[in-house]
Design a protein around this motif. Structure first.
Motif, PDB file in Angstrom:
ATOM      1  N   LEU A 125       0.829  -1.206   0.000  1.00 12.31           N
ATOM      2  CA  LEU A 125       0.000   0.000   0.000  1.00 12.31           C
ATOM      3  C   LEU A 125       0.865   1.259   0.000  1.00 12.31           C
ATOM      4  N   LYS A 126       1.960   1.216   0.730  1.00 17.16           N
ATOM      5  CA  LYS A 126       2.867   2.365   0.761  1.00 17.16           C
ATOM      6  C   LYS A 126       3.492   2.592  -0.608  1.00 17.16           C
TER       7      LYS A 126
ATOM      8  N   ALA B 181      -4.922   7.255   2.253  1.00 12.96           N
ATOM      9  CA  ALA B 181      -6.324   7.559   1.956  1.00 12.96           C
ATOM     10  C   ALA B 181      -6.565   7.579   0.458  1.00 12.96           C
ATOM     11  N   GLY B 182      -5.494   7.792  -0.291  1.00 17.68           N
ATOM     12  CA  GLY B 182      -5.621   7.790  -1.740  1.00 17.68           C
ATOM     13  C   GLY B 182      -5.882   6.417  -2.313  1.00 17.68           C
ATOM     14  N   CYS B 183      -5.759   5.386  -1.496  1.00 21.77           N
ATOM     15  CA  CYS B 183      -6.011   4.018  -1.943  1.00 21.77           C
ATOM     16  C   CYS B 183      -7.481   3.628  -1.820  1.00 21.77           C
TER      17      CYS B 183
ATOM     18  N   MET C 157      -9.219   0.159  -3.141  1.00 25.01           N
ATOM     19  CA  MET C 157      -9.730  -0.868  -2.237  1.00 25.01           C
ATOM     20  C   MET C 157     -11.198  -1.168  -2.535  1.00 25.01           C
ATOM     21  N   ASP C 158     -11.955  -0.139  -2.877  1.00 22.00           N
ATOM     22  CA  ASP C 158     -13.373  -0.330  -3.195  1.00 22.00           C
ATOM     23  C   ASP C 158     -13.556  -1.285  -4.362  1.00 22.00           C
ATOM     24  N   LYS C 159     -12.655  -1.229  -5.323  1.00 22.62           N
ATOM     25  CA  LYS C 159     -12.801  -1.994  -6.554  1.00 22.62           C
ATOM     26  C   LYS C 159     -11.923  -3.240  -6.588  1.00 22.62           C
ATOM     27  N   SER C 160     -11.487  -3.693  -5.415  1.00 28.47           N
ATOM     28  CA  SER C 160     -10.628  -4.885  -5.330  1.00 28.47           C
ATOM     29  C   SER C 160     -11.379  -6.035  -4.679  1.00 28.47           C
TER      30      SER C 160
ATOM     31  N   ILE D 295     -10.564  -4.821   6.312  1.00 32.52           N
ATOM     32  CA  ILE D 295     -11.717  -3.915   6.242  1.00 32.52           C
ATOM     33  C   ILE D 295     -11.328  -2.537   6.768  1.00 32.52           C
ATOM     34  N   GLU D 296     -10.566  -2.512   7.847  1.00 37.77           N
ATOM     35  CA  GLU D 296     -10.122  -1.227   8.406  1.00 37.77           C
ATOM     36  C   GLU D 296      -9.231  -0.469   7.426  1.00 37.77           C
TER      37      GLU D 296
END
Length: 287
Positions: free
Chosen positions: A151-152, A160-162, A166-169, A213-214
């Motif tokens: 993620l980094k 937060a830009g991810c 994450m929504d579409k994964s 989820i977090e």
């Protein structure tokens, strides 16, 4: 044969995702696939994590011979279920995280699964007088650490830009936990003791799902354990001349399959608890 298998998996995947969240059933809704697990879904990490293990047959033929025409580090003669799921979602095969690369290399997801991985840490087994044969065995927490590192790389300025990513994964969490039983069984730990590990295994899987989820995961597919009483190695190791020892319809070892059902019952119950705690996430159990 490969074609019919692929079509079957395509149908199952899309039906499962549609049942969980109809608006997201279109494969185009999932732009990335992230996978956590063990040898059932390792697409090559083991070779990078343990480069000096020349005994592992998955790094040479005949592994990989039926599709790739070479060994890829998959513990299979061809593709794995995670490969068929990627195809079903019109995604490329998931790149093993330990193969390295830039953010562009993981633009469509990453695979963190490692052959021999456990849900629980090596320290857990040491503390419970059931040390693992390899103290460097990768556990689920380590795979999650790798995901955070990725993620980094993908969102270097602000995690937060991810959010959109994450929504579409689609996140596959497992199958994981089988080796928490397999490895102790083959090192002569009593089965009565091994059975006491199950609540801890389920708690660790639950913790991993919660942490994802977090971090922003919205759709998570969590497979259960296999009917281990049908595994050839166990059928040989625990052979019996008593007919009642086996399931009449399958010839598999009855008590071992009942144990798998026990694991899966605890997992199903825990996933239901997680759904209540996280109503904004689709948490899917895969049998």
């Amino acid at each position: 044969m490969a074609s019919s298998t692929s079509m079957s998996v395509v149908a199952v995947v899309l039906l499962v995702l549609a049942a969980a969240q109809p608006a997201r059933a279109d494969p185009a809704c999932y732009s990335r696939l992230f996978n956590f697990g063990d040898s059932l879904s390792d697409t090559g990490n083991y070779h990078f994590v343990f480069p000096n293990d020349t005994r592992e047959p998955a790094v040479r033929l005949p592994y990989g011979e039926t599709f790739f025409n070479r060994s890829t580090g998959r513990f299979s003669n061809g593709r794995l279920i995670v490969d068929f799921i990627a195809e079903a979602l019109e995604l490329p095969f998931v790149r093993p995280y330990q193969s390295g690369g830039s953010a562009e290399n993981f633009a469509r997801g990453a695979n963190f699964a490692v052959g021999g991985a456990t849900a629980l840490s090596p320290e857990f087994f040491e503390e419970n007088d059931a040390p693992l044969p390899n103290p460097d065995t990768v556990c689920l927490d380590k795979e999650l650490d790798w995901f955070r590192d990725l993620l980094k790389l993908l969102c270097p300025n602000d995690l937060a830009g991810c959010t959109n990513m994450m929504d579409k994964s689609l996140f596959l969490v497992g199958e994981i936990g089988g080796n928490d039983y397999n490895l102790p069984i083959f090192t002569e730990v009593s089965f009565e003791k091994i059975r006491t590990f199950t609540p801890s295994v389920i708690a660790k899987i639950s913790s991993a799902v919660t942490k994802l989820i977090e971090l922003g995961a919205k759709t998570l597919l969590v497979p259960g354990n296999l009917p281990i009483g049908c595994v050839p190695a166990y059928l040989m190791r625990f052979e019996s001349d008593k007919a009642e020892y086996y399931e009449p319809e399958t010839g598999c070892i009855r008590w071992m399959n009942e144990f798998s059902q026990y694991h899966n019952k605890l997992l199903v119950d825990e996933l239901e608890n997680l759904r209540k705690l996280h109503p904004g996430a689709a948490i899917i159990y895969a049998d």
